[in-house]
Scaffold this active site. Structure first.
Site, PDB file in Angstrom:
ATOM      1  N   GLU A 231       0.833  -1.196   0.000  1.00 59.58           N
ATOM      2  CA  GLU A 231       0.000   0.000   0.000  1.00 59.58           C
ATOM      3  C   GLU A 231       0.873   1.253   0.000  1.00 59.58           C
ATOM      4  O   GLU A 231       1.921   1.272   0.631  1.00 59.58           O
ATOM      5  CB  GLU A 231      -0.906   0.001   1.246  1.00 59.58           C
ATOM      6  CG  GLU A 231      -1.701  -1.294   1.366  1.00 59.58           C
ATOM      7  CD  GLU A 231      -2.443  -1.457   2.685  1.00 59.58           C
ATOM      8  OE1 GLU A 231      -2.680  -0.451   3.369  1.00 59.58           O
ATOM      9  OE2 GLU A 231      -2.780  -2.604   3.017  1.00 59.58           O
ATOM     10  N   GLU A 342      -9.776   5.750   2.880  1.00 59.28           N
ATOM     11  CA  GLU A 342     -10.193   4.980   4.055  1.00 59.28           C
ATOM     12  C   GLU A 342     -10.144   5.888   5.277  1.00 59.28           C
ATOM     13  O   GLU A 342      -9.211   6.686   5.415  1.00 59.28           O
ATOM     14  CB  GLU A 342      -9.252   3.783   4.258  1.00 59.28           C
ATOM     15  CG  GLU A 342      -9.507   3.006   5.542  1.00 59.28           C
ATOM     16  CD  GLU A 342      -8.598   1.789   5.700  1.00 59.28           C
ATOM     17  OE1 GLU A 342      -8.207   1.197   4.682  1.00 59.28           O
ATOM     18  OE2 GLU A 342      -8.275   1.438   6.845  1.00 59.28           O
TER      19      GLU A 342
END
Ligand SMILES: *[C@@H]1O[C@H](CO)[C@@H](O)[C@H](O)[C@H]1NC(C)=O
Ligand SMILES: *[C@@H]1O[C@H](CO)[C@@H](O)[C@H](O)[C@H]1NC(C)=O
Length: 427
Positions: A231, A342
């Site tokens: 990520e 997120e």
């Protein structure tokens, strides 16, 4: 008499009890002091492990200390498998494609953009110096950084497993641990990398234990215990960094966030070769509503020769690589790519958090107001950058945070995403 005797006996017993009580208190406070000492020692040991001897030290205006550490002394080489690793100073192959910025110079967003857009995105610490060649810049971990974590072991790791799982039929599973997403994704093929240009904002965080991030996910395996993930993107995380600054970050795990992996260089794994960009350092400037817009490009791809996963920031900075052996599924290829935002909703006072995602504004508002990902691409097995096929979207509660995709000639595949969290439709 008997009474006197009795009360004297009681008094003696009372004295004995008090003495025991005092002794108990002393030993309790000793134990407490010992455990504090033990924790201090543990924190110090961890700091010594993380913070490598610096050739030069640069103080950033945001309070960060940047240590220029000799490239061969970086945390990666604490890993037993990397003891004899020969550092690769450049990838063997670099993916090419439609939106390779090195080739296309006249890339424009759909609407006229402010002039500042072309100003190079920098890291704040650059204002106060440079790291010498042969070193890499590492954000120094301070004692208070570690003390904010629930334990020394948890510092630099994710608290919950919370990968956006688009087709999940079980709402409880999706809502578990309060993580909320607004993402675009592709799956069902073999992927060898992904790229995106990500609008940079500084979302407001309501609670210190919440965060807001915008990133891409390179995923391998099932959503079970052995999920592999790489990520990269930007994040605001008071818990991890002690402030509300927008910071460049990476994360990796090879077991669904359980035992392996960490943010940035906070465990051994990622091998950095770049002397100009520090993982976890603040990005500056950030975009302003109806005003100057800034974005960063991130490319992660698998070198077909050595199999390592490389990362590039912007057009010019090849940051380094995750060695292939760190992973199981990703040692071969990725099975899913996700892009988007997120946040953690800790539901303070029973209401939805007002922690923002992206700019804090919904996709409908468009450029300059809502945050975007543009030129999202995947890397195919021939090492070419390609438009994502069959792009899907996912969000748990579109009234809180939403996502809207589109495509055009300049921006390729893009989407707007994010929102304010708490609002009349998301109480
Ligand atoms: C998550 O929880 C909220 C409120 O608790 C609910 O309205 C929403 O439908 C849930 N999300 C999903 C995807 O089920
Ligand atoms: C971060 O922002 C929150 C509110 O948005 C504020 O309460 C808090 O003091 C800020 N923290 C720091 C370290 O600036």
């Amino acid at each position: 008499m008997g009474d006197v005797h009795f009360s004297r006996g009681r008094a003696r017993r009372g004295v004995v009890l008090v003495v025991f009580w005092i002794l108990g208190l002393i030993s309790l406070s000793c134990a407490a002091r010992l455990s504090v000492e033990k924790q201090k020692l543990q924190v110090q040991k961890h700091l010594n492990r993380l913070n490598k001897p610096a050739v030069k030290t640069i103080e950033s205006p945001d309070g960060d200390i940047i240590d220029c550490v000799h490239i061969s002394h970086q945390p990666a080489f604490d890993h037993p498998y990397l003891k004899d690793h020969k550092i690769q100073m450049r990838p063997n192959y670099h993916p090419e494609g439609l939106f390779d910025e090195n080739k296309v110079s006249d890339e424009k967003p759909p609407i006229k953009q402010p002039k500042e857009h072309s100003a190079p995105i920098k890291q704040l610490w650059h204002m106060n110096g440079k790291c010498p060649e042969g070193t890499i810049p590492i954000r120094r971990t301070k004692e208070e950084d570690v003390l904010r974590a629930s334990s020394v072991k948890r510092y630099g790791r994710k608290k919950h497993r919370a990968i956006p799982k688009p087709r999940s039929a079980d709402p409880d599973l999706v809502n578990e641990s309060g993580h909320q997403h607004a993402i675009a994704y592709v799956e069902g093929d073999k992927y060898y990398g992904a790229k995106a240009t990500i609008n940079v904002w500084e979302p407001r965080i309501q609670q210190p234990n919440e965060f807001s991030l915008s990133q891409l996910w390179i995923l391998g395996g099932s959503f079970g215990e052995d999920l592999n993930s790489i990520e990269a993107g930007w994040q605001v995380s008071p818990d991890l960094y002690g402030d509300n600054n927008t910071r460049l970050f990476t994360y990796w795990t090879s077991d669904a966030y359980q035992a392996t992996g960490c943010y940035n260089l906070l465990c051994s794994g990622f091998i950095q070769i770049n002397s100009e960009i520090a993982m976890g350092a603040s990005i500056s400037p950030v975009s302003a509503y109806r005003n100057s817009q800034y974005d960063i490009s991130i490319l992660v791809w698998k070198d077909p020769k050595e199999g390592h996963w490389w990362m590039q920031f912007g057009n010019d900075y090849v940051l380094g690589y995750w060695p292939s052996f760190l992973f199981s599924y990703l040692a071969d290829s990725a099975s899913m790519i996700e892009w988007g935002g997120e946040v953690v909703n800790s539901e303070p006072d029973g209401h939805h958090t007002s922690t923002q995602m992206g700019s804090g504004h919904f996709p409908e508002e468009g450029f300059g107001k809502s945050s975007y990902f543009r030129n999202i691409q995947v890397v195919d097995e021939s090492n070419n950058l390609k438009a994502p096929k069959g792009l899907g979207t996912f969000t748990e509660q579109s009234n809180c945070y939403d996502v809207q995709t589109g495509s055009n000639g300049d921006w390729g595949h893009y989407f707007y995403y994010g929102g304010p969290g708490k609002n009349p439709n998301c109480p």
